[in-house]
Design an enzyme around this catalytic site. Structure first.
Site, PDB file in Angstrom:
ATOM      1  N   SER A 134       3.759  -2.441  10.252  1.00  0.00           N
ATOM      2  CA  SER A 134       5.208  -2.554  10.498  1.00  0.00           C
ATOM      3  C   SER A 134       5.798  -3.894  10.065  1.00  0.00           C
ATOM      4  O   SER A 134       6.713  -4.406  10.709  1.00  0.00           O
ATOM      5  CB  SER A 134       5.531  -2.252  11.971  1.00  0.00           C
ATOM      6  OG  SER A 134       5.211  -0.909  12.281  1.00  0.00           O
ATOM      7  N   GLY A 191       3.004  -1.236   4.216  1.00  0.00           N
ATOM      8  CA  GLY A 191       3.029   0.193   3.898  1.00  0.00           C
ATOM      9  C   GLY A 191       4.429   0.641   3.525  1.00  0.00           C
ATOM     10  O   GLY A 191       4.897   0.443   2.406  1.00  0.00           O
ATOM     11  N   GLY A 192       5.122   1.236   4.487  1.00  0.00           N
ATOM     12  CA  GLY A 192       6.427   1.846   4.240  1.00  0.00           C
ATOM     13  C   GLY A 192       7.407   0.946   3.500  1.00  0.00           C
ATOM     14  O   GLY A 192       8.097   1.403   2.570  1.00  0.00           O
ATOM     15  N   HIS A 223      -9.370   1.129   4.960  1.00  0.00           N
ATOM     16  CA  HIS A 223      -8.105   1.279   5.695  1.00  0.00           C
ATOM     17  C   HIS A 223      -8.335   2.194   6.901  1.00  0.00           C
ATOM     18  O   HIS A 223      -9.128   3.134   6.831  1.00  0.00           O
ATOM     19  CB  HIS A 223      -7.032   1.859   4.770  1.00  0.00           C
ATOM     20  CG  HIS A 223      -5.664   1.782   5.360  1.00  0.00           C
ATOM     21  ND1 HIS A 223      -5.236   2.664   6.315  1.00  0.00           N
ATOM     22  CD2 HIS A 223      -4.647   0.914   5.155  1.00  0.00           C
ATOM     23  CE1 HIS A 223      -4.002   2.325   6.669  1.00  0.00           C
ATOM     24  NE2 HIS A 223      -3.620   1.271   5.979  1.00  0.00           N
ATOM     25  N   GLU A 244      -5.003  -5.037  10.507  1.00  0.00           N
ATOM     26  CA  GLU A 244      -3.966  -4.043  10.733  1.00  0.00           C
ATOM     27  C   GLU A 244      -4.243  -3.287  12.036  1.00  0.00           C
ATOM     28  O   GLU A 244      -5.074  -2.361  12.052  1.00  0.00           O
ATOM     29  CB  GLU A 244      -3.944  -3.024   9.580  1.00  0.00           C
ATOM     30  CG  GLU A 244      -3.662  -3.627   8.234  1.00  0.00           C
ATOM     31  CD  GLU A 244      -3.127  -2.593   7.246  1.00  0.00           C
ATOM     32  OE1 GLU A 244      -2.025  -2.797   6.738  1.00  0.00           O
ATOM     33  OE2 GLU A 244      -3.795  -1.571   7.021  1.00  0.00           O
ATOM     34  N   GLU A 256      -6.688   4.526   8.025  1.00  0.00           N
ATOM     35  CA  GLU A 256      -6.448   5.953   7.760  1.00  0.00           C
ATOM     36  C   GLU A 256      -7.664   6.597   7.112  1.00  0.00           C
ATOM     37  O   GLU A 256      -7.953   7.771   7.358  1.00  0.00           O
ATOM     38  CB  GLU A 256      -5.180   6.100   6.904  1.00  0.00           C
ATOM     39  CG  GLU A 256      -3.936   5.788   7.743  1.00  0.00           C
ATOM     40  CD  GLU A 256      -2.763   5.215   6.967  1.00  0.00           C
ATOM     41  OE1 GLU A 256      -2.748   5.295   5.726  1.00  0.00           O
ATOM     42  OE2 GLU A 256      -1.854   4.674   7.624  1.00  0.00           O
ATOM     43  N   GLY A 261       3.123   1.982  10.865  1.00  0.00           N
ATOM     44  CA  GLY A 261       4.149   3.019  10.761  1.00  0.00           C
ATOM     45  C   GLY A 261       4.899   3.300  12.050  1.00  0.00           C
ATOM     46  O   GLY A 261       5.572   4.323  12.169  1.00  0.00           O
ATOM     47  N   ASN A 267       0.864  -1.184   0.000  1.00  0.00           N
ATOM     48  CA  ASN A 267       0.000   0.000   0.000  1.00  0.00           C
ATOM     49  C   ASN A 267       0.902   1.236   0.000  1.00  0.00           C
ATOM     50  O   ASN A 267       1.530   1.535   1.013  1.00  0.00           O
ATOM     51  CB  ASN A 267      -0.890  -0.036   1.249  1.00  0.00           C
ATOM     52  CG  ASN A 267      -1.741   1.207   1.408  1.00  0.00           C
ATOM     53  OD1 ASN A 267      -1.808   2.046   0.508  1.00  0.00           O
ATOM     54  ND2 ASN A 267      -2.400   1.328   2.559  1.00  0.00           N
ATOM     55  N   TRP A 268       0.955   1.901  -1.135  1.00  0.00           N
ATOM     56  CA  TRP A 268       1.832   3.080  -1.236  1.00  0.00           C
ATOM     57  C   TRP A 268       1.234   4.306  -0.539  1.00  0.00           C
ATOM     58  O   TRP A 268       1.891   5.324  -0.420  1.00  0.00           O
ATOM     59  CB  TRP A 268       2.121   3.390  -2.709  1.00  0.00           C
ATOM     60  CG  TRP A 268       3.242   2.563  -3.273  1.00  0.00           C
ATOM     61  CD1 TRP A 268       3.766   1.416  -2.738  1.00  0.00           C
ATOM     62  CD2 TRP A 268       3.991   2.823  -4.471  1.00  0.00           C
ATOM     63  NE1 TRP A 268       4.789   0.955  -3.528  1.00  0.00           N
ATOM     64  CE2 TRP A 268       4.942   1.795  -4.608  1.00  0.00           C
ATOM     65  CE3 TRP A 268       3.943   3.816  -5.458  1.00  0.00           C
ATOM     66  CZ2 TRP A 268       5.855   1.735  -5.677  1.00  0.00           C
ATOM     67  CZ3 TRP A 268       4.835   3.752  -6.525  1.00  0.00           C
ATOM     68  CH2 TRP A 268       5.781   2.727  -6.630  1.00  0.00           C
ATOM     69  N   LYS A 269      -0.048   4.236  -0.143  1.00  0.00           N
ATOM     70  CA  LYS A 269      -0.723   5.382   0.496  1.00  0.00           C
ATOM     71  C   LYS A 269      -0.540   6.622  -0.377  1.00  0.00           C
ATOM     72  O   LYS A 269      -0.556   6.505  -1.602  1.00  0.00           O
ATOM     73  CB  LYS A 269      -0.191   5.562   1.930  1.00  0.00           C
ATOM     74  CG  LYS A 269      -0.251   4.246   2.727  1.00  0.00           C
ATOM     75  CD  LYS A 269       0.030   4.391   4.184  1.00  0.00           C
ATOM     76  CE  LYS A 269      -0.093   3.025   4.859  1.00  0.00           C
ATOM     77  NZ  LYS A 269       0.089   3.091   6.307  1.00  0.00           N
TER      78      LYS A 269
HETATM   79  P1  13P Z   1       3.351   0.161   7.608  1.00  0.00           P
HETATM   80  O1  13P Z   1       3.811  -1.119   6.939  1.00  0.00           O
HETATM   81  O2  13P Z   1       4.083   1.365   7.107  1.00  0.00           O
HETATM   82  O3  13P Z   1       3.295   0.032   9.080  1.00  0.00           O
HETATM   83  O4  13P Z   1       1.834   0.381   7.097  1.00  0.00           O
HETATM   84  C1  13P Z   1       0.917  -0.655   7.191  1.00  0.00           C
HETATM   85  C2  13P Z   1      -0.312  -0.255   6.462  1.00  0.00           C
HETATM   86  O5  13P Z   1      -1.055   0.598   6.895  1.00  0.00           O
HETATM   87  C3  13P Z   1      -0.595  -0.937   5.183  1.00  0.00           C
HETATM   88  O6  13P Z   1      -1.883  -0.672   4.741  1.00  0.00           O
END
Ligand code: 13P
Length: 247
Positions: free
Chosen positions: A207, A228-229, A92, A162, A94, A168, A8-10
């Protein structure tokens, strides 16, 4: 079932970021797991073009529940599919936090995704306050019951667990905690959609890094990851793809 490594590049990525796609697909031409990247909507078509003929699948991060109409700034599931996507991340945390998305809205979006033939990756997970209050299973169970459409199947639905406090932050639940929650999700999903639940991929997210991927992927009922990251760099995501392929 084939496991799924999803990134997920957000709200990250410009056209220049597609160099990571080239590096990833060249390093992993035929992974044993499925490999998916979900860039911002602006990059779906370009990434789908870059991924053509490779093992990489492309997804979106959101859609409007309606098929079309006067909804300035939104995109429909059909538009995301038309741009070259096969999956949609929905609900998600967020988006639940930033845009007030409710379980009912997430469910409507998941229905819209499935109606056009996209796989819905429905995200659930507790906040730190909910965890501290001992409410994790309660919260996750409620989100699952409310967000999953009737008639969802192993081919149309993926669940991503999640924990919000793990996103993050570099923190994760313990391995037994992940195993317990994933087993709970499998059981509740079976109550919700019956035998199909056995084949629904349950992803862990929050993470996930190359350094913890092997241990997490060894757990029962962990059928992949939503990253994510660490999905932004081909080397890191590739290491996670390799760990999942070997699991
Ligand atoms: P991180 O891997 O950066 O913690 O993010 C997880 C995430 O929200 C994937 O959708």
């Amino acid at each position: 079932m084939r496991k799924l490594a999803a990134g997920n590049w957000k709200m990250n990525g410009l056209a220049a970021s597609l160099a990571e796609v080239k590096a990833l697909t060249e390093a992993h031409p035929a992974p044993a797991c499925e490999m998916l990247l979900c860039p911002p909507a602006t990059l779906i078509a370009q990434m789908a073009g870059a991924a053509k003929g490779t093992a990489l699948m492309v997804g979106g991060q959101d859609c409007h529940p309606k098929a079309s109409g006067a909804h300035t700034g939104d995109v429909s599931a059909a538009m995301v599919k038309d741009a070259g996507a096969s999956h949609l991340i929905l609900g998600h945390s967020e988006r639940r936090a930033d845009h007030g998305e409710t379980d009912a809205l997430v469910r409507a979006k998941a229905e819209a995704a499935m109606a056009v033939g996209l796989v819905a990756i429905v995200c659930i997970g507790e906040t730190e306050a909910e965890r501290d209050a001992g409410r994790t299973l309660n919260v996750v169970g409620t989100q699952l019951a409310g967000s999953v459409p009737d008639g969802a199947t192993a081919a149309t639905l993926v669940i991503a667990y999640e924990p919000v406090w793990a996103i993050g932050t570099g923190r994760t639940p313990t391995l037994p905690e992940i195993a317990e929650i994933h087993a709970f999700i499998r059981a509740r999903l079976t109550d919700r959609i019956g035998a199909e639940a056995a084949g629904v991929r349950l992803l862990y997210g929050g993470s996930v890094k190359p350094s913890n991927a092997v241990d997490i992927f060894a757990l029962a009922n962990v059928d992949g990851a939503l990253v994510g990251g660490a999905s932004l760099k081909a080397a890191d995501f590739g290491a996670i793809v390799a760990a999942l392929s070997a699991a």
